[in-house]
Design a protein around this motif. Structure first.
Motif, PDB file in Angstrom:
ATOM      1  N   ASP A 424      52.724  31.160  45.884  1.00 40.78           N
ATOM      2  CA  ASP A 424      53.742  30.494  46.697  1.00 40.78           C
ATOM      3  C   ASP A 424      55.015  31.326  46.855  1.00 40.78           C
ATOM      4  OD1 ASP A 424      54.631  30.260  44.121  1.00 40.78           O
ATOM      5  OD2 ASP A 424      54.976  28.106  44.170  1.00 40.78           O
ATOM      6  N   GLN A 425      55.085  32.479  46.167  1.00 41.40           N
ATOM      7  CA  GLN A 425      56.206  33.397  46.336  1.00 41.40           C
ATOM      8  C   GLN A 425      55.824  34.615  47.187  1.00 41.40           C
ATOM      9  OE1 GLN A 425      58.011  34.461  42.591  1.00 41.40           O
ATOM     10  NE2 GLN A 425      58.389  32.342  42.011  1.00 41.40           N
ATOM     11  N   GLY A 426      54.657  34.572  47.793  1.00 40.15           N
ATOM     12  CA  GLY A 426      54.203  35.691  48.609  1.00 40.15           C
ATOM     13  C   GLY A 426      53.485  36.758  47.805  1.00 40.15           C
ATOM     14  N   GLN A 427      53.055  36.402  46.600  1.00 40.51           N
ATOM     15  CA  GLN A 427      52.346  37.336  45.720  1.00 40.51           C
ATOM     16  C   GLN A 427      50.887  36.901  45.582  1.00 40.51           C
ATOM     17  OE1 GLN A 427      54.799  36.909  42.217  1.00 40.51           O
ATOM     18  NE2 GLN A 427      56.621  37.729  43.228  1.00 40.51           N
ATOM     19  N   ASP A 428      50.196  37.459  44.599  1.00 42.82           N
ATOM     20  CA  ASP A 428      48.793  37.095  44.365  1.00 42.82           C
ATOM     21  C   ASP A 428      47.987  37.219  45.659  1.00 42.82           C
ATOM     22  OD1 ASP A 428      46.482  36.182  43.146  1.00 42.82           O
ATOM     23  OD2 ASP A 428      46.998  34.064  43.364  1.00 42.82           O
ATOM     24  N   ARG A 429      48.137  38.371  46.332  1.00 47.78           N
ATOM     25  CA  ARG A 429      47.480  38.579  47.619  1.00 47.78           C
ATOM     26  C   ARG A 429      46.207  39.404  47.479  1.00 47.78           C
ATOM     27  NH1 ARG A 429      50.467  34.699  48.811  1.00 47.78           N
ATOM     28  NH2 ARG A 429      51.522  34.594  50.825  1.00 47.78           N
ATOM     29  N   GLU A 430      45.337  39.272  48.471  1.00 40.47           N
ATOM     30  CA  GLU A 430      44.118  40.058  48.570  1.00 40.47           C
ATOM     31  C   GLU A 430      44.292  41.117  49.657  1.00 40.47           C
ATOM     32  OE1 GLU A 430      41.710  39.739  46.489  1.00 40.47           O
ATOM     33  OE2 GLU A 430      42.357  37.875  45.545  1.00 40.47           O
ATOM     34  N   TYR A 431      43.332  42.030  49.722  1.00 41.57           N
ATOM     35  CA  TYR A 431      43.346  43.046  50.781  1.00 41.57           C
ATOM     36  C   TYR A 431      42.692  42.456  52.029  1.00 41.57           C
ATOM     37  CZ  TYR A 431      44.825  46.120  47.073  1.00 41.57           C
ATOM     38  OH  TYR A 431      45.546  46.686  46.039  1.00 41.57           O
ATOM     39  N   LYS A 432      43.389  41.480  52.571  1.00 42.33           N
ATOM     40  CA  LYS A 432      42.889  40.666  53.675  1.00 42.33           C
ATOM     41  C   LYS A 432      44.064  40.323  54.587  1.00 42.33           C
ATOM     42  CE  LYS A 432      38.676  39.837  51.863  1.00 42.33           C
ATOM     43  NZ  LYS A 432      37.377  40.055  52.539  1.00 42.33           N
ATOM     44  N   PRO A 433      43.818  39.666  55.728  1.00 44.15           N
ATOM     45  CA  PRO A 433      44.928  39.189  56.550  1.00 44.15           C
ATOM     46  C   PRO A 433      45.845  38.261  55.762  1.00 44.15           C
ATOM     47  CG  PRO A 433      42.886  39.126  57.802  1.00 44.15           C
ATOM     48  CD  PRO A 433      42.508  39.466  56.387  1.00 44.15           C
ATOM     49  N   GLU A 434      47.142  38.329  56.047  1.00 39.23           N
ATOM     50  CA  GLU A 434      48.136  37.493  55.371  1.00 39.23           C
ATOM     51  C   GLU A 434      47.852  36.017  55.659  1.00 39.23           C
ATOM     52  OE1 GLU A 434      51.005  35.401  53.746  1.00 39.23           O
ATOM     53  OE2 GLU A 434      50.719  37.524  53.269  1.00 39.23           O
ATOM     54  N   PRO A 435      47.651  35.211  54.624  1.00 40.74           N
ATOM     55  CA  PRO A 435      47.269  33.803  54.843  1.00 40.74           C
ATOM     56  C   PRO A 435      48.324  32.971  55.556  1.00 40.74           C
ATOM     57  CG  PRO A 435      47.715  34.249  52.518  1.00 40.74           C
ATOM     58  CD  PRO A 435      47.669  35.571  53.203  1.00 40.74           C
ATOM     59  N   TRP A 436      49.603  33.361  55.511  1.00 37.63           N
ATOM     60  CA  TRP A 436      50.654  32.583  56.166  1.00 37.63           C
ATOM     61  C   TRP A 436      50.913  33.045  57.597  1.00 37.63           C
ATOM     62  CZ3 TRP A 436      54.486  32.990  51.460  1.00 37.63           C
ATOM     63  CH2 TRP A 436      54.100  32.060  50.487  1.00 37.63           C
ATOM     64  N   ASN A 437      50.393  34.220  57.952  1.00 39.62           N
ATOM     65  CA  ASN A 437      50.658  34.746  59.298  1.00 39.62           C
ATOM     66  C   ASN A 437      49.636  35.841  59.595  1.00 39.62           C
ATOM     67  OD1 ASN A 437      51.727  35.993  61.644  1.00 39.62           O
ATOM     68  ND2 ASN A 437      53.793  35.367  61.085  1.00 39.62           N
ATOM     69  N   LYS A 438      48.644  35.530  60.423  1.00 41.14           N
ATOM     70  CA  LYS A 438      47.530  36.453  60.675  1.00 41.14           C
ATOM     71  C   LYS A 438      47.948  37.691  61.463  1.00 41.14           C
ATOM     72  CE  LYS A 438      44.676  33.704  58.607  1.00 41.14           C
ATOM     73  NZ  LYS A 438      44.201  34.027  57.257  1.00 41.14           N
ATOM     74  N   HIS A 439      49.189  37.741  61.910  1.00 38.26           N
ATOM     75  CA  HIS A 439      49.676  38.961  62.554  1.00 38.26           C
ATOM     76  C   HIS A 439      49.695  40.114  61.555  1.00 38.26           C
ATOM     77  CE1 HIS A 439      52.186  41.588  65.064  1.00 38.26           C
ATOM     78  NE2 HIS A 439      52.957  41.771  64.015  1.00 38.26           N
ATOM     79  N   PHE A 440      49.830  39.802  60.281  1.00 40.94           N
ATOM     80  CA  PHE A 440      49.959  40.824  59.246  1.00 40.94           C
ATOM     81  C   PHE A 440      48.686  40.950  58.421  1.00 40.94           C
ATOM     82  CE2 PHE A 440      54.286  39.038  59.779  1.00 40.94           C
ATOM     83  CZ  PHE A 440      54.935  40.184  60.232  1.00 40.94           C
ATOM     84  N   TYR A 441      48.530  42.143  57.850  1.00 38.68           N
ATOM     85  CA  TYR A 441      47.447  42.413  56.910  1.00 38.68           C
ATOM     86  C   TYR A 441      48.082  42.735  55.565  1.00 38.68           C
ATOM     87  CZ  TYR A 441      42.369  43.152  56.885  1.00 38.68           C
ATOM     88  OH  TYR A 441      41.001  42.997  56.739  1.00 38.68           O
ATOM     89  N   ASP A 442      47.578  42.136  54.504  1.00 39.60           N
ATOM     90  CA  ASP A 442      48.132  42.387  53.174  1.00 39.60           C
ATOM     91  C   ASP A 442      47.487  43.615  52.541  1.00 39.60           C
ATOM     92  OD1 ASP A 442      49.926  40.245  53.076  1.00 39.60           O
ATOM     93  OD2 ASP A 442      48.345  38.847  52.490  1.00 39.60           O
ATOM     94  N   MET A 443      48.327  44.497  52.006  1.00 41.68           N
ATOM     95  CA  MET A 443      47.863  45.646  51.225  1.00 41.68           C
ATOM     96  C   MET A 443      48.689  45.671  49.937  1.00 41.68           C
ATOM     97  SD  MET A 443      47.160  48.474  54.220  1.00 41.68           S
ATOM     98  CE  MET A 443      46.168  49.500  53.162  1.00 41.68           C
ATOM     99  N   PRO A 444      48.406  44.753  49.022  1.00 40.44           N
ATOM    100  CA  PRO A 444      49.256  44.549  47.856  1.00 40.44           C
ATOM    101  C   PRO A 444      49.208  45.695  46.842  1.00 40.44           C
ATOM    102  CG  PRO A 444      47.289  43.214  47.700  1.00 40.44           C
ATOM    103  CD  PRO A 444      47.275  43.821  49.059  1.00 40.44           C
ATOM    104  N   ARG A 445      50.309  45.829  46.085  1.00 34.22           N
ATOM    105  CA  ARG A 445      50.417  46.841  45.028  1.00 34.22           C
ATOM    106  C   ARG A 445      50.085  46.207  43.685  1.00 34.22           C
ATOM    107  NH1 ARG A 445      55.536  48.495  46.759  1.00 34.22           N
ATOM    108  NH2 ARG A 445      56.294  46.440  46.124  1.00 34.22           N
ATOM    109  N   VAL A 446      49.474  46.993  42.794  1.00 29.68           N
ATOM    110  CA  VAL A 446      49.074  46.439  41.499  1.00 29.68           C
ATOM    111  C   VAL A 446      49.780  47.097  40.330  1.00 29.68           C
ATOM    112  CG1 VAL A 446      47.081  47.957  41.214  1.00 29.68           C
ATOM    113  CG2 VAL A 446      47.087  45.723  40.088  1.00 29.68           C
ATOM    114  N   THR A 447      50.118  48.388  40.411  1.00 34.68           N
ATOM    115  CA  THR A 447      50.787  49.079  39.301  1.00 34.68           C
ATOM    116  C   THR A 447      52.120  49.624  39.785  1.00 34.68           C
ATOM    117  OG1 THR A 447      49.653  51.169  39.795  1.00 34.68           O
ATOM    118  CG2 THR A 447      48.626  49.699  38.163  1.00 34.68           C
ATOM    119  N   SER A 448      53.005  49.914  38.808  1.00 35.36           N
ATOM    120  CA  SER A 448      54.334  50.403  39.173  1.00 35.36           C
ATOM    121  C   SER A 448      54.891  51.268  38.058  1.00 35.36           C
ATOM    122  CB  SER A 448      55.283  49.237  39.444  1.00 35.36           C
ATOM    123  OG  SER A 448      55.477  48.478  38.267  1.00 35.36           O
ATOM    124  N   GLY A 449      55.917  52.052  38.407  1.00 32.42           N
ATOM    125  CA  GLY A 449      56.625  52.834  37.414  1.00 32.42           C
ATOM    126  C   GLY A 449      56.037  54.217  37.195  1.00 32.42           C
TER     127      GLY A 449
END
Length: 622
Positions: A424-449
């Motif tokens: 519900d904060q725009g996280q926990d996404r898959e490598y799929k179309p954005e569920p709230w707006n199909k105009h976008f495709y999600d390419m989420p990041r998993v590691t950092s630093g």
């Protein structure tokens, strides 16, 4: 033909009939010995997995969900079956059984015998969520006939004793609630992970088949999906699973507004201002690493950190940072966007660092005006093509934010948020179309630093197994202690007393930590294709649109795909090796005593693989 036969004497007709019988028998004798396997596979078509779950098992519901998603990414065909519905379907229609529930204690002796016979005949069994039934203890390799073993539920850590996945050996998982059964296992079983006192993951051979048992619930966590895929590959006669093969690397908050003050530790290490460090040291070093390891960056530009969520929207901070270049002073931000290397795609982080949520901005109108001001500044500073990728500040946005973003920047197609977190904060996404707006495709990041922690190592390795993507991000201000990105316990574990960029003479600063991480990636995953996000999106869409089917015919496996080129992991067990391949090339291989692993790039839509011996499934003719 009948007229001819009428003209032949009965004696000759009898001789011809017996001659035909002899020829037929000779033909039957010349058929390959594994014809029974061929017949079984033709009936089976593409081998399927039988995924067992229990709808009433709420604790294991995530295990069931994560397994289905992992199988979906990998294009692994399966049938799901709720064990609450009674007798199991015909097991001989499947290549393996995957168990995603602990309710197997409900199995009758008859059901347990069916499973035991299936494995003994050559089938695979993957127990991915710890469960127990005394009638299956010998199948699992557990030395007990108790109704249920005792439980260990206190806080504990596990570590991998073998490379179940490349690079995972010695990796430690420290999490609350790593509960497990207190068991003894067969001395012939091979342990892959354990706590100080208990085996956690092991491979056990039972008859002609294999069992991989996880004495934990850890695989129900999203971050561990890759282990689900490899677990299946350890027990099936052969396994084909698709990967995207994408390496995505983000530079968050760069270019940015910056200050002209000297701040520790950079002040003592280089006697540079924050601005000078960002643009004259940090960024050139990041480019150096990119050239060395073949990385392509996607950078997320941010204009201000002013926190404004209503007009007027100014750019005083964006024009604050100064550089002395050839005895001339320049605005650092403007200089940077005009001198970015071609290995970098310039994306958007935002007008400022306020997340695009209605709670923050009060209205989509306020968001749109700020975004519009940023787009106009983009043109004034001649930054170049408008962005294709959006990296949300604090990795948070909501549905109203996607509406404002699509209106102000219609050319943005990718949102690079977080793979883990809160949906519900725009996280926990898959490598799929954005569920709230199909105009976008999600390419989420998993590691950092910059520091390769055990968690980052596990997350990276797991994602490279499913869906075959490593997506990472860093910030230029990670070096400053006020960022609080690294706690003292973590630094001490890496023998780092104080954060530095180089950390000489020990060379343990963040630059060398990241270099070590990239060396680890190259050593264990040399096949990884690094791409800018804009170039990666068509590959990701192709990955999601791929259809995969395959069949085994004795020593040959034929698989078909509707997309080329595409990448697949191909696994065999029982010492099987690839002897020849047509329609594809082997990009990488790793052979060990348990599983032979190949990364295959399919060049044609039909690929033929010849193995060293025939493939046998449970139910194939003896």
């Amino acid at each position: 033909m009948n007229t001819v036969l009428k003209n032949i004497s009965p004696v000759i007709q009898t001789m011809l009939f017996f001659l035909l019988l002899v020829i037929t028998a000779l033909c039957q004798c010349n058929l390959p010995k594994d014809r029974g396997t061929q017949t079984f596979i033709k009936e089976l078509k593409t081998p399927k997995v039988l995924l067992l779950y229990a709808s009433r098992d709420t604790y294991a519901s995530s295990m069931f969900k994560q397994t289905k998603i992992a199988f979906s990414y990998g294009k692994i065909p399966f049938d799901e079956f709720d064990i609450s519905n009674g007798e199991l379907p015909n097991l001989l229609n499947y290549s393996s059984i995957a168990i995603a529930t602990e309710y197997i204690s409900k199995f009758t002796k008859v059901t347990c015998k069916e499973i035991a016979d299936f494995v003994a005949a050559g089938g695979g069994l993957a127990v991915m969520y710890r469960g127990y039934n005394e009638n299956l203890s010998s199948v699992f390799g557990i030395l007990s006939d108790k109704a249920e073993p005792d439980f260990e539920g206190k806080k504990q850590s596990l570590f991998f004793t073998r490379n179940l996945l490349p690079g995972i050996e010695n990796c430690k998982i420290s999490e609350d609630g790593i509960s497990s059964y207190i068991v003894r296992i067969d001395s012939l079983a091979t342990v892959f992970a354990k706590t100080k006192s208990e085996p956690i993951a092991w491979l056990h051979k039972y008859g002609k088949g294999r069992v991989f048992y996880w004495n934990t619930a850890l695989l129900s966590d999203k971050v561990n999906r890759g282990f689900i895929i490899k677990t299946l590959a350890m027990v099936q006669p052969y396994t084909i699973t698709q990967i995207a093969n994408l390496g995505l690397f983000y530079l968050d908050d760069f270019p940015n507004s910056s200050i002209n003050d000297k701040v520790k530790p950079i002040q003592s290490e280089f006697d540079q201002t924050v601005t000078e460090f960002y643009y004259l040291r940090w960024y050139p070093d990041m480019i150096k690493l990119a050239h060395k390891f073949g990385i392509k960056y996607t950078s997320a530009l941010i204009f201000n950190y002013n926190g404004r969520t209503c007009p007027p929207y100014q750019f005083y901070e964006w024009l604050n940072g100064k550089l002395e270049l050839s005895e001339k002073q320049a605005f650092a931000s403007q200089w940077a966007v005009q001198h970015l290397a071609p290995i970098l795609e310039l994306g958007l982080h935002g007008y400022n660092h306020q997340s695009l949520t209605h709670k923050n901005w009060g209205s989509t109108d306020n968001m749109e005006k700020a975004l519009d001001r940023g787009r106009k500044r983009w043109a004034i500073d001649n930054i170049g093509a408008l962005p294709y990728t959006y990296v949300p500040p604090l990795n948070i946005y909501d549905s109203t934010g996607t509406v404002a973003l699509a209106k102000s920047y219609p050319g943005i197609r990718v949102i690079a948020g977080l793979y883990l977190g809160f949906f519900d904060q725009g996280q926990d996404r898959e490598y799929k179309p954005e569920p709230w707006n199909k105009h976008f495709y999600d390419m989420p990041r998993v590691t950092s630093g910059f520091i390769l922690t055990d968690f980052d190592k596990r997350a990276m390795i797991s994602l490279l197994q499913s869906p075959g993507i490593w997506s990472h991000f860093v910030h230029p201000d990670d070096v400053y202690p006020f960022g609080e990105r690294y706690d003292d316990d973590l630094l001490n574990s890496f023998d780092i007393k104080t954060i530095h960029w180089y950390g000489k003479p020990q060379d343990n600063g963040l630059y060398f930590q990241l270099k070590h991480w990239l060396e680890f990636a190259r050593k264990n995953y040399p096949w990884l294709r690094y791409m800018k996000t804009k170039n990666a999106l068509p590959e990701l869409i192709k990955f999601n649109n791929t259809i995969l089917t395959h069949q085994a015919f004795g020593k040959r496996i034929i698989f078909k795909t509707n997309e080329t080129p595409t990448f697949f992991f191909f696994y065999t067990r029982d010492g099987q090796r690839v002897r020849s391949i047509h329609g594809a090339k082997i990009v990488w291989k790793e052979n060990d005593e348990f599983t032979n692993s190949y990364l295959i790039e399919a060049k044609k839509k039909q690929v033929s693989i010849t193995l060293s011996g025939p493939i046998h499934f449970a139910g194939s003719a003896k």
